[in-house]
Design a protein around this motif. Structure first.
Motif, PDB file in Angstrom:
ATOM      1  N   MET A 172       0.844  -1.192   0.000  1.00 36.18           N
ATOM      2  CA  MET A 172       0.000   0.000   0.000  1.00 36.18           C
ATOM      3  C   MET A 172       0.877   1.238   0.000  1.00 36.18           C
ATOM      4  O   MET A 172       2.057   1.184   0.359  1.00 36.18           O
ATOM      5  N   SER A 173       0.298   2.375  -0.369  1.00 31.73           N
ATOM      6  CA  SER A 173       1.024   3.640  -0.340  1.00 31.73           C
ATOM      7  C   SER A 173       1.311   4.043   1.101  1.00 31.73           C
ATOM      8  O   SER A 173       0.379   4.229   1.906  1.00 31.73           O
ATOM      9  N   ILE A 174       2.586   4.172   1.431  1.00 32.85           N
ATOM     10  CA  ILE A 174       2.958   4.576   2.788  1.00 32.85           C
ATOM     11  C   ILE A 174       2.515   6.017   3.050  1.00 32.85           C
ATOM     12  O   ILE A 174       2.077   6.354   4.153  1.00 32.85           O
ATOM     13  N   GLY A 175       2.589   6.872   2.026  1.00 34.61           N
ATOM     14  CA  GLY A 175       2.114   8.242   2.183  1.00 34.61           C
ATOM     15  C   GLY A 175       0.642   8.299   2.553  1.00 34.61           C
ATOM     16  O   GLY A 175       0.235   9.058   3.439  1.00 34.61           O
ATOM     17  N   SER A 176      -0.183   7.473   1.890  1.00 33.16           N
ATOM     18  CA  SER A 176      -1.620   7.432   2.206  1.00 33.16           C
ATOM     19  C   SER A 176      -1.862   6.909   3.617  1.00 33.16           C
ATOM     20  O   SER A 176      -2.749   7.406   4.331  1.00 33.16           O
ATOM     21  N   LEU A 177      -1.081   5.915   4.022  1.00 32.85           N
ATOM     22  CA  LEU A 177      -1.210   5.391   5.388  1.00 32.85           C
ATOM     23  C   LEU A 177      -0.864   6.467   6.416  1.00 32.85           C
ATOM     24  O   LEU A 177      -1.537   6.594   7.446  1.00 32.85           O
ATOM     25  N   PHE A 178       0.199   7.224   6.144  1.00 29.99           N
ATOM     26  CA  PHE A 178       0.569   8.310   7.050  1.00 29.99           C
ATOM     27  C   PHE A 178      -0.591   9.283   7.235  1.00 29.99           C
ATOM     28  O   PHE A 178      -0.960   9.619   8.360  1.00 29.99           O
ATOM     29  N   ILE A 179      -1.150   9.731   6.126  1.00 28.34           N
ATOM     30  CA  ILE A 179      -2.224  10.726   6.193  1.00 28.34           C
ATOM     31  C   ILE A 179      -3.479  10.136   6.837  1.00 28.34           C
ATOM     32  O   ILE A 179      -4.206  10.815   7.557  1.00 28.34           O
ATOM     33  N   ALA A 180      -3.713   8.831   6.601  1.00 28.33           N
ATOM     34  CA  ALA A 180      -4.896   8.179   7.182  1.00 28.33           C
ATOM     35  C   ALA A 180      -4.845   8.145   8.702  1.00 28.33           C
ATOM     36  O   ALA A 180      -5.892   8.068   9.364  1.00 28.33           O
ATOM     37  N   GLU A 440     -14.763   6.768   7.249  1.00 28.04           N
ATOM     38  CA  GLU A 440     -14.325   8.063   6.705  1.00 28.04           C
ATOM     39  C   GLU A 440     -13.330   8.758   7.647  1.00 28.04           C
ATOM     40  O   GLU A 440     -12.559   9.612   7.207  1.00 28.04           O
ATOM     41  N   ILE A 441     -13.355   8.400   8.920  1.00 28.66           N
ATOM     42  CA  ILE A 441     -12.396   8.971   9.865  1.00 28.66           C
ATOM     43  C   ILE A 441     -10.968   8.722   9.383  1.00 28.66           C
ATOM     44  O   ILE A 441     -10.084   9.567   9.533  1.00 28.66           O
ATOM     45  N   ALA A 442     -10.757   7.569   8.770  1.00 25.01           N
ATOM     46  CA  ALA A 442      -9.419   7.214   8.297  1.00 25.01           C
ATOM     47  C   ALA A 442      -9.189   7.578   6.841  1.00 25.01           C
ATOM     48  O   ALA A 442      -8.089   8.010   6.475  1.00 25.01           O
ATOM     49  N   ASN A 443     -10.195   7.398   5.983  1.00 23.72           N
ATOM     50  CA  ASN A 443      -9.912   7.532   4.547  1.00 23.72           C
ATOM     51  C   ASN A 443     -10.270   8.891   3.948  1.00 23.72           C
ATOM     52  O   ASN A 443      -9.949   9.159   2.790  1.00 23.72           O
ATOM     53  N   TRP A 444     -10.919   9.780   4.722  1.00 20.80           N
ATOM     54  CA  TRP A 444     -11.319  11.061   4.148  1.00 20.80           C
ATOM     55  C   TRP A 444     -10.110  11.927   3.789  1.00 20.80           C
ATOM     56  O   TRP A 444     -10.005  12.444   2.675  1.00 20.80           O
ATOM     57  N   LEU A 445      -9.176  12.079   4.706  1.00 17.52           N
ATOM     58  CA  LEU A 445      -8.030  12.959   4.464  1.00 17.52           C
ATOM     59  C   LEU A 445      -7.147  12.461   3.319  1.00 17.52           C
ATOM     60  O   LEU A 445      -6.734  13.267   2.466  1.00 17.52           O
ATOM     61  N   PRO A 446      -6.833  11.154   3.226  1.00 20.67           N
ATOM     62  CA  PRO A 446      -6.070  10.688   2.061  1.00 20.67           C
ATOM     63  C   PRO A 446      -6.800  10.948   0.734  1.00 20.67           C
ATOM     64  O   PRO A 446      -6.167  11.278  -0.267  1.00 20.67           O
ATOM     65  N   ASN A 447      -8.128  10.798   0.729  1.00 23.31           N
ATOM     66  CA  ASN A 447      -8.887  11.077  -0.497  1.00 23.31           C
ATOM     67  C   ASN A 447      -8.793  12.545  -0.890  1.00 23.31           C
ATOM     68  O   ASN A 447      -8.666  12.884  -2.069  1.00 23.31           O
ATOM     69  N   VAL A 448      -8.841  13.432   0.110  1.00 22.50           N
ATOM     70  CA  VAL A 448      -8.674  14.865  -0.159  1.00 22.50           C
ATOM     71  C   VAL A 448      -7.290  15.143  -0.718  1.00 22.50           C
ATOM     72  O   VAL A 448      -7.118  15.896  -1.671  1.00 22.50           O
ATOM     73  N   GLY A 449      -6.276  14.503  -0.110  1.00 19.02           N
ATOM     74  CA  GLY A 449      -4.909  14.670  -0.594  1.00 19.02           C
ATOM     75  C   GLY A 449      -4.747  14.209  -2.026  1.00 19.02           C
ATOM     76  O   GLY A 449      -4.051  14.858  -2.831  1.00 19.02           O
ATOM     77  N   ASN A 450      -5.380  13.108  -2.376  1.00 16.01           N
ATOM     78  CA  ASN A 450      -5.292  12.602  -3.754  1.00 16.01           C
ATOM     79  C   ASN A 450      -5.934  13.582  -4.736  1.00 16.01           C
ATOM     80  O   ASN A 450      -5.437  13.762  -5.856  1.00 16.01           O
ATOM     81  N   GLU A 451      -7.037  14.197  -4.317  1.00 15.56           N
ATOM     82  CA  GLU A 451      -7.700  15.171  -5.170  1.00 15.56           C
ATOM     83  C   GLU A 451      -6.830  16.414  -5.387  1.00 15.56           C
ATOM     84  O   GLU A 451      -6.725  16.941  -6.482  1.00 15.56           O
ATOM     85  N   LEU A 452      -6.197  16.865  -4.292  1.00 15.94           N
ATOM     86  CA  LEU A 452      -5.356  18.058  -4.384  1.00 15.94           C
ATOM     87  C   LEU A 452      -4.116  17.805  -5.237  1.00 15.94           C
ATOM     88  O   LEU A 452      -3.609  18.705  -5.898  1.00 15.94           O
ATOM     89  N   ALA A 453      -3.616  16.560  -5.177  1.00 16.27           N
ATOM     90  CA  ALA A 453      -2.383  16.231  -5.903  1.00 16.27           C
ATOM     91  C   ALA A 453      -2.604  16.119  -7.400  1.00 16.27           C
ATOM     92  O   ALA A 453      -1.652  16.124  -8.176  1.00 16.27           O
ATOM     93  N   ARG A 454      -3.858  15.972  -7.837  1.00 19.90           N
ATOM     94  CA  ARG A 454      -4.142  15.779  -9.280  1.00 19.90           C
ATOM     95  C   ARG A 454      -4.076  17.077 -10.080  1.00 19.90           C
ATOM     96  O   ARG A 454      -4.424  18.104  -9.678  1.00 19.90           O
TER      97      ARG A 454
END
Length: 454
Positions: A172-180, A440-454
């Motif tokens: 898995m993406s370690i960056g996404s895990l960090f943000i999660a 969503e407590i865990a996956n909301w912030l990584p999803n936001v980060g993915n959107e911002l990174a695009r």
């Protein structure tokens, strides 16, 4: 493909080796090579497979994440950053009931963004926060429970060693895990603080309120407060540098400016600069580097053995057979998740956190995905469940770390620290339930980060 007898043999050998006290890396290596031999019957194939897996693992630059983040934390610890952080938060919370307990939790939360290792936080704040609490008349059990419980944040708030290991094992993406881990970490912090405030209001004597302190103890407390007041400007500058470093590293990873490995390199470099500015000597720098080497080298060996073990489980069909067994069992997904959490609780009483991940995640993670659980939310649930083992007897490594660090209390027992840690243990369980209900407590912030990174 394995038959059922061979699968049972493979799992049994691993469990026998682990519970016989054989090092987890050796146990995983032996079991993996046994699995390949049972499948092929050729020693040359076993050796070739093991060497190729080790080579591919070691040349993957993601393995540099662990020592680099550890180096960042070690440099900052040597610079006295933890002491400054605690002093600043303590001063800022002067009118809050139970402020030393709250300051310990908040300082641990910020310190967790630096170290990623709970043991380091437990050792540091046993030396920093505990003497202050005792000077102010805090109950010993409550004080030590605050320190041991809040040290758990080091494994949940990024950059967490457990998250790195989880990411390597599951790819898995370690960056996404960090943000999660950030929002769940804040949830745990809020619940910890809520408990401390409740104690301070309902039982003020446990936090030194209303107690008449001995004259010498009162004078020592006043003198210490005076020193802290005089040094506040320097402490503020030190803490500001610390917060800027955290924002740069984690913000860069979140927004996609650099990978976790590059972020770790940036963090280690900035931490070295801050430490030198704070007066770190060449001898202290050398000691920090050697300390990280002694700690991270065994972890890297474990990860190589774990990758070998994970591949063997997939090739021999153990992972698939386990998945089919549970999917065909008729149990609901939440019952199966409850079983996995129970296994983590039990293992947490016996072996260390990283070993638990290495043993269980190669089987549990594919099963959770097949059951429809969000991978990021499941990872945070798993890390929280495994974290409870840090406070659970008889292993409870954080409890033993705190006891070893508090050298002045000759009559202190581990049982007293375990009892003080129970409310914090319960908070971790409550957070697990919240994430199961609201992933969503865990996956909301990584999803936001993915959107911002695009």
């Amino acid at each position: 493909m394995f038959d059922s007898f061979q699968m049972i043999t493979l799992v049994s050998v691993l469990l026998i080796l682990v519970f016989s006290g054989v090092h987890i890396a050796v146990s995983l290596g032996i079991t993996s090579m046994l699995g390949i031999y049972l499948m092929t019957g050729q020693v040359d194939t076993v050796l070739s497979f093991a060497s190729n897996t080790a080579y591919e693992a070691l040349r993957d630059y993601i393995f540099a994440v662990i020592p680099l983040f550890m180096l960042m934390g070690e440099f900052l610890a040597k610079s006295g950053a933890a002491t400054d952080l605690f002093a600043l938060i303590n001063r800022g919370l002067k009118r809050i009931p139970g402020r030393l307990g709250v300051a310990t939790v908040l300082a641990n939360a910020v310190f967790a963004f630096i170290t990623g290792v709970s043991i380091a936080a437990a050792a540091a704040f046993s030396k920093i926060a505990y003497p202050e609490m005792r000077r102010h008349g805090y109950e010993r059990k409550f004080s030590l429970g605050c320190i041991a419980g809040s040290a758990c944040l080091g494994m949940l708030i990024p950059p967490s060693v457990l998250m790195i290991v989880w990411g390597v094992i599951t790819e898995m993406s370690i960056g996404s895990l960090f943000i999660a881990g950030i929002i769940p970490g804040f949830v745990v912090v809020a619940l910890f603080i809520g408990y401390i405030l409740w104690v301070a209001i309902r039982h003020p004597e446990r936090v030194g309120e209303g107690k008449v302190l001995p004259t010498a103890q009162q004078e020592a407390r006043d003198a210490n407060d005076l020193v802290a007041e005089k040094d506040m400007a320097a402490i503020f500058r030190s803490t500001l540098g610390l917060l800027v470093l955290i924002v740069l590293v984690l913000g860069g990873i979140w927004l996609g400016f650099f990978t976790p490995t590059e972020g770790a390199g940036v963090g280690a470099t900035l931490a070295l600069i801050l430490a030198i500015m704070r007066g770190m000597t060449l001898a202290e720098m050398k000691d920090a580097i050697l300390s990280v080497g002694r700690t991270s080298a065994p972890l890297l060996l474990l990860l190589v053995a774990a990758q070998l073990y994970s591949r063997v489980l997939a090739m021999t069909g153990v992972t698939g057979a386990t998945k089919e067994f549970f999917l065909d069992s008729g149990l609901s997904p939440y019952m199966i998740l409850g079983f996995m959490v129970l296994v983590w609780f039990i293992l947490g009483c016996i072996i260390d956190s990283i070993s638990i991940i290495l043993l269980t995640v190669p089987v549990f993670a594919p099963l959770a995905i097949a059951l429809g659980f969000d991978p990021l939310a499941f990872a945070i649930i798993g890390i929280l469940a495994i974290e409870t083992g840090l406070l659970t007897p008889p292993f409870g490594i954080l409890v033993f770390t705190v006891k070893a660090a508090v050298t002045d209390e000759k009559d202190l027992t581990t049982g007293e620290i375990f009892r003080g840690s129970i409310p914090f243990w319960i908070v971790l369980l409550v957070t697990i339930v919240l994430i199961v209900i609201f992933p969503e407590i865990a996956n909301w912030l990584p999803n936001v980060g993915n959107e911002l990174a695009r």
